[in-house]
Design a protein around this motif. Structure first.
Motif, PDB file in Angstrom:
ATOM      1  N   LEU A 462       0.825  -1.212   0.000  1.00 15.11           N
ATOM      2  CA  LEU A 462       0.000   0.000   0.000  1.00 15.11           C
ATOM      3  C   LEU A 462       0.859   1.261   0.000  1.00 15.11           C
ATOM      4  O   LEU A 462       0.489   2.278  -0.603  1.00 15.11           O
ATOM      5  CB  LEU A 462      -0.935  -0.012   1.219  1.00 15.11           C
ATOM      6  CG  LEU A 462      -1.957  -1.161   1.234  1.00 15.11           C
ATOM      7  CD1 LEU A 462      -2.724  -1.155   2.547  1.00 15.11           C
ATOM      8  CD2 LEU A 462      -2.925  -1.031   0.066  1.00 15.11           C
ATOM      9  N   ARG A 463       2.020   1.193   0.648  1.00 13.60           N
ATOM     10  CA  ARG A 463       2.912   2.345   0.636  1.00 13.60           C
ATOM     11  C   ARG A 463       3.436   2.610  -0.773  1.00 13.60           C
ATOM     12  O   ARG A 463       3.549   3.763  -1.197  1.00 13.60           O
ATOM     13  CB  ARG A 463       4.079   2.117   1.598  1.00 13.60           C
ATOM     14  CG  ARG A 463       3.718   2.383   3.070  1.00 13.60           C
ATOM     15  CD  ARG A 463       4.892   2.097   3.971  1.00 13.60           C
ATOM     16  NE  ARG A 463       4.602   2.450   5.358  1.00 13.60           N
ATOM     17  CZ  ARG A 463       5.208   1.883   6.397  1.00 13.60           C
ATOM     18  NH1 ARG A 463       6.125   0.932   6.204  1.00 13.60           N
ATOM     19  NH2 ARG A 463       4.907   2.244   7.626  1.00 13.60           N
ATOM     20  N   ARG A 464       3.785   1.526  -1.501  1.00 12.89           N
ATOM     21  CA  ARG A 464       4.256   1.690  -2.880  1.00 12.89           C
ATOM     22  C   ARG A 464       3.170   2.343  -3.737  1.00 12.89           C
ATOM     23  O   ARG A 464       3.445   3.170  -4.599  1.00 12.89           O
ATOM     24  CB  ARG A 464       4.640   0.327  -3.478  1.00 12.89           C
ATOM     25  CG  ARG A 464       5.894  -0.282  -2.880  1.00 12.89           C
ATOM     26  CD  ARG A 464       6.565  -1.248  -3.850  1.00 12.89           C
ATOM     27  NE  ARG A 464       5.637  -2.220  -4.420  1.00 12.89           N
ATOM     28  CZ  ARG A 464       5.326  -3.400  -3.868  1.00 12.89           C
ATOM     29  NH1 ARG A 464       5.879  -3.720  -2.693  1.00 12.89           N
ATOM     30  NH2 ARG A 464       4.496  -4.228  -4.458  1.00 12.89           N
ATOM     31  N   LEU A 465       1.928   1.950  -3.447  1.00  5.39           N
ATOM     32  CA  LEU A 465       0.787   2.518  -4.174  1.00  5.39           C
ATOM     33  C   LEU A 465       0.707   4.026  -3.953  1.00  5.39           C
ATOM     34  O   LEU A 465       0.507   4.803  -4.891  1.00  5.39           O
ATOM     35  CB  LEU A 465      -0.502   1.830  -3.710  1.00  5.39           C
ATOM     36  CG  LEU A 465      -1.815   2.186  -4.411  1.00  5.39           C
ATOM     37  CD1 LEU A 465      -1.754   1.810  -5.877  1.00  5.39           C
ATOM     38  CD2 LEU A 465      -2.984   1.467  -3.735  1.00  5.39           C
ATOM     39  N   LEU A 466       0.896   4.460  -2.721  1.00  8.07           N
ATOM     40  CA  LEU A 466       0.836   5.885  -2.395  1.00  8.07           C
ATOM     41  C   LEU A 466       2.051   6.630  -2.919  1.00  8.07           C
ATOM     42  O   LEU A 466       1.952   7.765  -3.400  1.00  8.07           O
ATOM     43  CB  LEU A 466       0.724   6.064  -0.871  1.00  8.07           C
ATOM     44  CG  LEU A 466      -0.609   5.632  -0.242  1.00  8.07           C
ATOM     45  CD1 LEU A 466      -0.503   5.629   1.273  1.00  8.07           C
ATOM     46  CD2 LEU A 466      -1.730   6.555  -0.688  1.00  8.07           C
ATOM     47  N   THR A 471      -3.333   7.786  -5.815  1.00  6.80           N
ATOM     48  CA  THR A 471      -4.334   7.999  -4.758  1.00  6.80           C
ATOM     49  C   THR A 471      -5.713   7.502  -5.178  1.00  6.80           C
ATOM     50  O   THR A 471      -6.487   7.033  -4.339  1.00  6.80           O
ATOM     51  CB  THR A 471      -4.415   9.493  -4.391  1.00  6.80           C
ATOM     52  OG1 THR A 471      -4.657  10.254  -5.572  1.00  6.80           O
ATOM     53  CG2 THR A 471      -3.130   9.965  -3.737  1.00  6.80           C
ATOM     54  N   ASP A 472      -6.024   7.612  -6.490  1.00  5.14           N
ATOM     55  CA  ASP A 472      -7.322   7.110  -6.960  1.00  5.14           C
ATOM     56  C   ASP A 472      -7.427   5.608  -6.725  1.00  5.14           C
ATOM     57  O   ASP A 472      -8.478   5.102  -6.308  1.00  5.14           O
ATOM     58  CB  ASP A 472      -7.504   7.411  -8.450  1.00  5.14           C
ATOM     59  CG  ASP A 472      -7.851   8.872  -8.697  1.00  5.14           C
ATOM     60  OD1 ASP A 472      -8.202   9.557  -7.717  1.00  5.14           O
ATOM     61  OD2 ASP A 472      -7.774   9.317  -9.853  1.00  5.14           O
ATOM     62  N   LEU A 473      -6.330   4.886  -7.005  1.00  2.85           N
ATOM     63  CA  LEU A 473      -6.343   3.440  -6.791  1.00  2.85           C
ATOM     64  C   LEU A 473      -6.447   3.123  -5.297  1.00  2.85           C
ATOM     65  O   LEU A 473      -7.144   2.183  -4.904  1.00  2.85           O
ATOM     66  CB  LEU A 473      -5.073   2.812  -7.371  1.00  2.85           C
ATOM     67  CG  LEU A 473      -4.920   2.839  -8.903  1.00  2.85           C
ATOM     68  CD1 LEU A 473      -3.656   2.090  -9.319  1.00  2.85           C
ATOM     69  CD2 LEU A 473      -6.142   2.228  -9.581  1.00  2.85           C
TER      70      LEU A 473
END
Length: 538
Positions: A462-466, A471-473
């Motif tokens: 989740l950190r990699r995502l941020l 942010t939309d994902l």
């Protein structure tokens, strides 16, 4: 007040003839004044009945018209013109202008002495003013005595109606009737108030739309209200605010009956509203003294160490709260940092408690309003009553603890409320009322602490995502997990199309290799996501 029509009936005005401006005959005369210069209008202040001669007005017809026009614009109530010596009659042109301005133009023989007319009229005005002052003092004394005698709002309404001979209504700030007294026939609006216990909402809306209520809120002064038949107001009224601590606590109405409302009525409603404010202030002072004791009790219960349970439970019983039974705590928080505003909120909640007979202790603690109440109270109804009382004037949130029992657990209830409100802020929950019992596993995660982020295997994903700016994902994943994997509900909650949702979920699966079809994976992602919300992600 002496009107133009009435002054013409005096013996000293015998022979006077109204030649124009009949519609202005009901204007009240402040005093009678003799004008002896052609530019007299510049010296006028309004309210005068002016006496003059043809010798003392301009000679030029155009300047004569300007003379009349300026008199009317200055608020002069009429002009008495001496005729038969310097001028035979007012010209047709002047009469036409006076009619246009509703400005009484009166002719009187030059043989009628001005000094006698002035003396008679001004003496009559002085007598009426003295009578009004005397009447106002009498009303003030009688109504003030009512306060000293411990009278209530019902007695105030009755006494005002008896003194004025007009119907009276005293209502709270939401126009719900507190006391009233009728002296004679009433109109449609009044009948609604009496039968329904409140002013017709149509009338309240009309007062708002037509600027009457905004004017009262701005000036905190009474306002005269003419007939408004379209909303049932068939009789004229005066509406005055009841002002306490700079806030409008209610309103006093005087409703006209078989006579028009007078200046004395205006003075009386000012006095009546002040007396009503004193009564409310006294009642609030009594409640505040009691509330101070309740606040002290709450402070002791929240901060007290074990061992004082019996003493504190006994004190709570004096206020109708049984701590040996089950209870809950409500904490009202707001972003407002204005101490006065918070005090107003506390006063309003405290008034509600007395008005609705809550079995509760209301107080202030750490800049918040705290309510301790029996668990069998209708808590949702209490919250609704608070929301209606505040009516959007202040943004606030109510946190409700879990059910507790025993004086020693008041500290626990308060701790639950504080944690609940903090968690709610971290999760960006916009609800105006939140309940500790609804937190479920979220509270367990919160109590587990920030250190759990270092051992959770899904947190790095989740950190990699941020970090990638997705942010939309991130928000879509959170909405999807909160909906238990229900795509329809997720799309509705996020206000996106199903195809957009499916596209984003497919990207998550591809980029981060997560199997959202696996219940265990979804659960682990949900836990990791909430941990980030609680301790890391704003």
């Amino acid at each position: 007040m002496l009107t133009v029509s009435e002054v013409l009936k005096l013996d000293q005005f015998s022979g006077a003839q109204l030649v124009a401006g009949q519609k202005g005959l009901d204007k009240a005369i402040a005093w009678v004044h003799v004008a002896s210069v052609p530019d007299a209008p510049r010296w006028m202040r309004g309210g005068e009945l002016v006496l003059t001669t043809g010798h003392n007005i301009p000679v030029n017809p155009e300047e004569q018209r300007l003379y009349i026009q300026q008199m009317a614009e200055k608020g002069v109530v009429g002009l008495v013109l001496s005729v038969g010596r310097y001028i035979d009659h007012a010209s047709d042109d002047l009469r036409e202008l006076a009619d246009q301005k509703d400005f009484p133009l009166i002719e009187i023989s030059y043989q009628q002495p001005f000094i006698d007319m002035v003396k008679a009229a001004n003496e009559r005005i002085a007598e009426e003013n003295m009578a009004m002052v005397t009447g106002a003092l009498d009303i003030q004394q009688r109504l003030t005595q009512l306060v000293l005698d411990g009278g209530d709002l019902k007695q105030l309404a009755s006494r005002m109606a008896g003194l004025l001979g007009q119907s009276i209504s005293i209502e709270n700030e939401r126009f719900e009737i507190l006391a009233s007294a009728n002296v004679a026939a009433v109109d449609e609006a009044r009948r609604f108030t009496v039968s329904e216990g409140r002013t017709d909402p149509r009338l309240v809306s009309a007062l708002e739309e037509r600027g009457i209520l905004p004017e009262i809120r701005q000036t905190l002064r009474p306002v005269y209200i003419p007939q408004m038949p379209d909303v049932g107001l068939e009789l004229e009224r005066i509406l005055a605010p009841i002002v306490v601590h700079g806030d409008i606590y209610g309103y006093v109405w005087i409703i006209a009956d078989d006579r028009p409302l007078t200046e004395l009525d205006s003075i009386a409603i000012n006095i009546g509203a002040t007396v009503a404010a004193l009564m409310m202030l006294y009642q609030e002072s009594v409640q505040s003294a009691e509330a101070s004791l309740k606040g002290n009790l709450l402070s002791q219960l929240i901060q007290s160490e074990s061992g004082r349970e019996v003493i504190l439970s006994d004190q709570a019983l004096r206020y109708g709260l049984d701590l040996s039974g089950k209870y809950v705590m409500l904490v009202i928080e707001t972003s407002e940092r204005n101490t006065q505003r918070m005090l107003q909120l506390y006063r309003r909640v405290n008034r509600l408690a007395g008005l609705h007979g809550w079995r509760a202790v209301v107080g202030q603690f750490a800049g918040e309003v705290v309510i301790l109440t029996q668990a069998d109270q209708a808590v949702h109804q209490m919250i609704s009553q608070i929301q209606a009382e505040v009516n959007g004037s202040l943004n606030f949130r109510v946190g409700v603890s879990g059910t507790q029992q025993g004086a020693d657990d008041v500290r626990t209830a308060h701790h639950q409320c504080r944690e609940l409100l903090h968690i709610t802020r971290r999760l960006h929950n916009e609800s105006s009322a939140v309940f500790f019992d609804d937190l479920g596993y979220i509270h367990t995660l919160y109590r587990a602490g920030k250190d759990t982020l270092t051992t959770n295997l899904y947190v790095p994903i989740l950190r990699r995502l941020l970090e990638a700016g997705e942010t939309d994902l991130f928000d879509t994943l959170e909405g999807y997990l909160d909906a238990g994997g229900n795509g329809v509900q997720t799309a509705e909650t996020l206000h996106i199309h199903r195809s957009t949702l499916n596209y984003r979920l497919d990207r998550l699966k591809t980029l981060y290799e997560v199997d959202l079809g696996d219940p265990l994976t979804r659960m682990n992602l949900q836990v990791a996501l909430k941990l980030l919300r609680l301790f890391e992600v704003e």
